[in-house]
Design a protein around this motif. Structure first.
Motif, PDB file in Angstrom:
ATOM      1  N   THR A   1      -0.247   8.566  -0.149  1.00 35.09           N
ATOM      2  CA  THR A   1       1.097   8.586   0.426  1.00 35.09           C
ATOM      3  C   THR A   1       2.152   8.505  -0.687  1.00 35.09           C
ATOM      4  O   THR A   1       1.864   8.014  -1.782  1.00 35.09           O
ATOM      5  N   PRO A   2       3.378   8.957  -0.397  1.00 32.41           N
ATOM      6  CA  PRO A   2       4.441   8.932  -1.423  1.00 32.41           C
ATOM      7  C   PRO A   2       5.094   7.562  -1.560  1.00 32.41           C
ATOM      8  O   PRO A   2       6.289   7.389  -1.374  1.00 32.41           O
ATOM      9  N   GLY A   3       4.291   6.571  -1.887  1.00 31.26           N
ATOM     10  CA  GLY A   3       4.811   5.232  -2.127  1.00 31.26           C
ATOM     11  C   GLY A   3       4.493   4.262  -1.009  1.00 31.26           C
ATOM     12  O   GLY A   3       4.216   4.648   0.134  1.00 31.26           O
ATOM     13  N   ALA A   4       4.547   2.971  -1.345  1.00 34.66           N
ATOM     14  CA  ALA A   4       4.226   1.924  -0.374  1.00 34.66           C
ATOM     15  C   ALA A   4       5.289   1.827   0.715  1.00 34.66           C
ATOM     16  O   ALA A   4       4.972   1.507   1.867  1.00 34.66           O
TER      17      ALA A   4
ATOM     18  N   ILE B   1      -1.299  -6.163   7.928  1.00 38.73           N
ATOM     19  CA  ILE B   1      -0.803  -5.182   6.955  1.00 38.73           C
ATOM     20  C   ILE B   1      -0.827  -5.880   5.605  1.00 38.73           C
ATOM     21  O   ILE B   1      -0.065  -6.817   5.366  1.00 38.73           O
ATOM     22  N   GLU B   2      -1.714  -5.443   4.730  1.00 37.65           N
ATOM     23  CA  GLU B   2      -1.865  -6.069   3.414  1.00 37.65           C
ATOM     24  C   GLU B   2      -1.173  -5.210   2.361  1.00 37.65           C
ATOM     25  O   GLU B   2      -1.647  -4.134   2.002  1.00 37.65           O
ATOM     26  N   ASP B   3      -0.045  -5.703   1.887  1.00 45.05           N
ATOM     27  CA  ASP B   3       0.702  -5.032   0.822  1.00 45.05           C
ATOM     28  C   ASP B   3       0.198  -5.608  -0.501  1.00 45.05           C
ATOM     29  O   ASP B   3       0.617  -6.665  -0.936  1.00 45.05           O
ATOM     30  N   ASP B   4      -0.703  -4.872  -1.141  1.00 41.81           N
ATOM     31  CA  ASP B   4      -1.402  -5.390  -2.332  1.00 41.81           C
ATOM     32  C   ASP B   4      -0.812  -4.787  -3.603  1.00 41.81           C
ATOM     33  O   ASP B   4      -1.539  -4.397  -4.519  1.00 41.81           O
ATOM     34  N   ALA B   5       0.516  -4.742  -3.658  1.00 41.58           N
ATOM     35  CA  ALA B   5       1.198  -4.089  -4.779  1.00 41.58           C
ATOM     36  C   ALA B   5       0.793  -4.646  -6.130  1.00 41.58           C
ATOM     37  O   ALA B   5       0.708  -3.923  -7.125  1.00 41.58           O
TER      38      ALA B   5
ATOM     39  N   ILE C   1      -2.460  -1.358   1.784  1.00 39.57           N
ATOM     40  CA  ILE C   1      -1.564  -0.511   0.990  1.00 39.57           C
ATOM     41  C   ILE C   1      -1.737  -0.887  -0.480  1.00 39.57           C
ATOM     42  O   ILE C   1      -1.375  -1.988  -0.897  1.00 39.57           O
ATOM     43  N   GLY C   2      -2.293   0.027  -1.252  1.00 38.07           N
ATOM     44  CA  GLY C   2      -2.467  -0.186  -2.687  1.00 38.07           C
ATOM     45  C   GLY C   2      -1.496   0.692  -3.462  1.00 38.07           C
ATOM     46  O   GLY C   2      -1.833   1.809  -3.874  1.00 38.07           O
ATOM     47  N   GLY C   3      -0.277   0.210  -3.649  1.00 40.46           N
ATOM     48  CA  GLY C   3       0.733   0.988  -4.358  1.00 40.46           C
ATOM     49  C   GLY C   3       0.481   1.011  -5.859  1.00 40.46           C
ATOM     50  O   GLY C   3      -0.076   0.070  -6.420  1.00 40.46           O
TER      51      GLY C   3
ATOM     52  N   VAL D   1      -3.493   4.278   0.960  1.00 45.49           N
ATOM     53  CA  VAL D   1      -3.605   3.509   2.194  1.00 45.49           C
ATOM     54  C   VAL D   1      -5.028   3.625   2.717  1.00 45.49           C
ATOM     55  O   VAL D   1      -5.559   4.735   2.856  1.00 45.49           O
ATOM     56  N   ALA D   2      -5.644   2.477   2.991  1.00 47.51           N
ATOM     57  CA  ALA D   2      -6.940   2.437   3.667  1.00 47.51           C
ATOM     58  C   ALA D   2      -6.688   1.909   5.067  1.00 47.51           C
ATOM     59  O   ALA D   2      -6.232   0.770   5.248  1.00 47.51           O
ATOM     60  N   ALA D   3      -6.957   2.747   6.065  1.00 47.29           N
ATOM     61  CA  ALA D   3      -6.669   2.395   7.453  1.00 47.29           C
ATOM     62  C   ALA D   3      -7.889   1.779   8.117  1.00 47.29           C
ATOM     63  O   ALA D   3      -9.030   2.054   7.723  1.00 47.29           O
TER      64      ALA D   3
END
Length: 467
Positions: free
Chosen positions: A170-173, A273-277, A300-302, A316-318
């Motif tokens: 995807t184009p960014g987190a 929703i795991e934002d793992d930036a 979400i692995g940005g 993104v892993a859904a």
């Protein structure tokens, strides 16, 4: 070694500007030369009978003009001026010489400065030119097979092992988070998060007209009992977490807490929703929530924080839910069409040839060095940080408010972010986020933090920013 003792009467500018002006003039006249060591803040303040803060501001101004460089543990030195056309006239309009604010507000990774690493990064970009035209065409949504394979390899570092059909490039987190929330919740419905959380989540929730509810926290993250109570009371549609090097508090949720949160989410069937930036920064961090509850977690692995903000790319892993997958894919397509094939191909190449690992190694070492600068200037226990976090969380001492402090810093050319931006519910704490990365050099950071530390030693009434 010559001793610099400027005559402030030679400049009609405010005192701190006069110090920078006179460094310029004395460099032009030969009284100062490149490499000369300037007096310490306290020494020059004593000689000129002015406040140390004024000297600190003067040195910061001089550094923004490129006149001086600060080195940790060594001091401040006159820099070499490459261009002889620099206008150093004291009579010139000061606004024309004022540099932009030194931005401590954006949580960006430090920029690589190792010539070998930069050359390696450039080689990867140059290699794409041999097959450039296909990268300028529309691509299939979610990434080509080789890009998804690279994403799967990258995510496996966090024990996230989703099949390729559940991995999306995807184009960014930020747009990924927007699409996930639009998939999971309707206007008016509740989403849970940390009470001090990522500002982007607050903006997206407001845009989607979702009700964001903040959960109380301790040093380990959100409190499990509070999460369970909110599940009973609010019937939330999702739980958003930034569990590793959390922005802005820099906390990392320990594995036992992660297990407890996952058990509650399973009990109430609440998607996570795991934002793992920042999850890729620790060499050995706790496992991802998505590895503990893959059936519940949108991961979400940005790449913005662990490789470079300008890539604007996230993996993104859904979870295994066909209907949710279709809705997410539709939301992403309608809002973004696709991730940039050029940046996607660059990330794939860097992951495959080891450049991404080299960037990570640099970021860990450089961030640790910057945190050491902080530790040498601010009292232990007076701020929150991790050895490899790009920011610190700075609770303000008695007398200072977040508004007064951020305004004072801004008036002196330093940008910080007040706690209001991060607080979901209740009164924001008197605290600010101070960022350490981006394009600024260590010397610039040291000068800025020295000024900040000195300001906090005294009550705000002595700051002199308000008239």
């Amino acid at each position: 070694m010559k001793t610099w003792h400027p005559d402030l009467g030679r400049s009609s500018s405010p005192l701190y500007m006069a110090i920078a002006d006179l460094i310029e003039l004395d460099l032009k006249s030969g009284q100062l030369s490149a490499g000369d060591k300037l007096p310490t803040h306290r020494d020059l303040a004593r000689r000129l009978a002015i406040d140390v803060t004024t000297v600190a501001r003067g040195y910061v101004e001089a550094q923004k003009r490129g006149l001086v460089q600060s080195h940790v543990g060594r001091g401040t030195f006159v820099a070499r001026i490459e261009s002889p056309q620099v206008n150093i006239s004291v009579a010139a309009d000061p606004d024309s010489r004022r540099a932009a604010v030194l931005d401590l507000s954006m949580n960006m990774p430090p920029e690589p400065d190792d010539p070998a690493l930069v050359a390696r990064m450039r080689d990867g970009l140059a290699a794409l030119s041999s097959d450039l035209l296909p990268l300028l065409r529309y691509q299939g949504f979610g990434g080509a097979a080789m890009d998804k394979e690279a994403a799967a390899t990258w995510l496996a570092r966090r024990d996230v092992n989703a099949p390729l059909e559940r991995i999306f490039v995807t184009p960014g987190a930020h747009p990924a988070l927007l699409a996930i929330l639009a998939t999971l919740a309707k206007p008016g419905e509740t989403v849970l998060s940390e009470n001090i959380t990522y500002p982007g989540l607050r903006s997206i929730s407001a845009q989607l007209r979702l009700r964001l509810c903040g959960l109380p926290m301790d040093a380990g993250g959100i409190l499990p009992d509070a999460f369970a109570e909110a599940c009973e009371r609010e019937q939330p549609k999702a739980l958003y977490l930034n569990p590793t090097l959390q922005n802005p508090l820099t906390l990392t949720m320990p594995e036992a807490r992660r297990q407890a949160i996952v058990e509650i989410a399973r009990r109430y069937r609440v998607p996570i929703i795991e934002d793992d930036a920042y999850g890729f920064l620790p060499a050995q961090g706790p496992v991802a929530l998505a590895s503990l509850a893959p059936e519940l977690t949108w991961y979400i692995g940005g790449l913005s924080k662990c490789i470079g903000a300008g890539l604007r790319l996230a993996y993104v892993a859904a979870p295994d839910d066909s209907r949710a997958l279709w809705s997410f894919a539709g939301a992403m397509r309608s809002g973004n069409v696709m991730a940039s094939p050029l940046t996607t191909a660059l990330a794939t190449r860097w992951i495959g040839d080891g450049t991404a690992d080299a960037i990570l190694a640099f970021l860990r070492a450089e961030t640790a060095a910057r945190q050491q600068i902080v530790a040498g200037l601010l009292p232990a226990g007076s701020y929150g940080a991790d050895a490899i976090s790009f920011n610190i969380w700075l609770p303000l001492p008695h007398g200072w408010t977040r508004s007064i402090f951020s305004t004072h810093m801004s008036s002196c050319g330093l940008g910080v972010v007040a706690s209001d931006a991060f607080t979901v519910d209740g009164v924001p704490p008197e605290a600010v986020r101070v960022c350490l990365g981006g394009p600024m050099a260590r010397g610039q950071l040291q000068s800025a933090l020295e000024f900040m530390a000195h300001a906090l030693e005294r009550p705000p009434e002595m700051a002199g920013s308000f008239f």
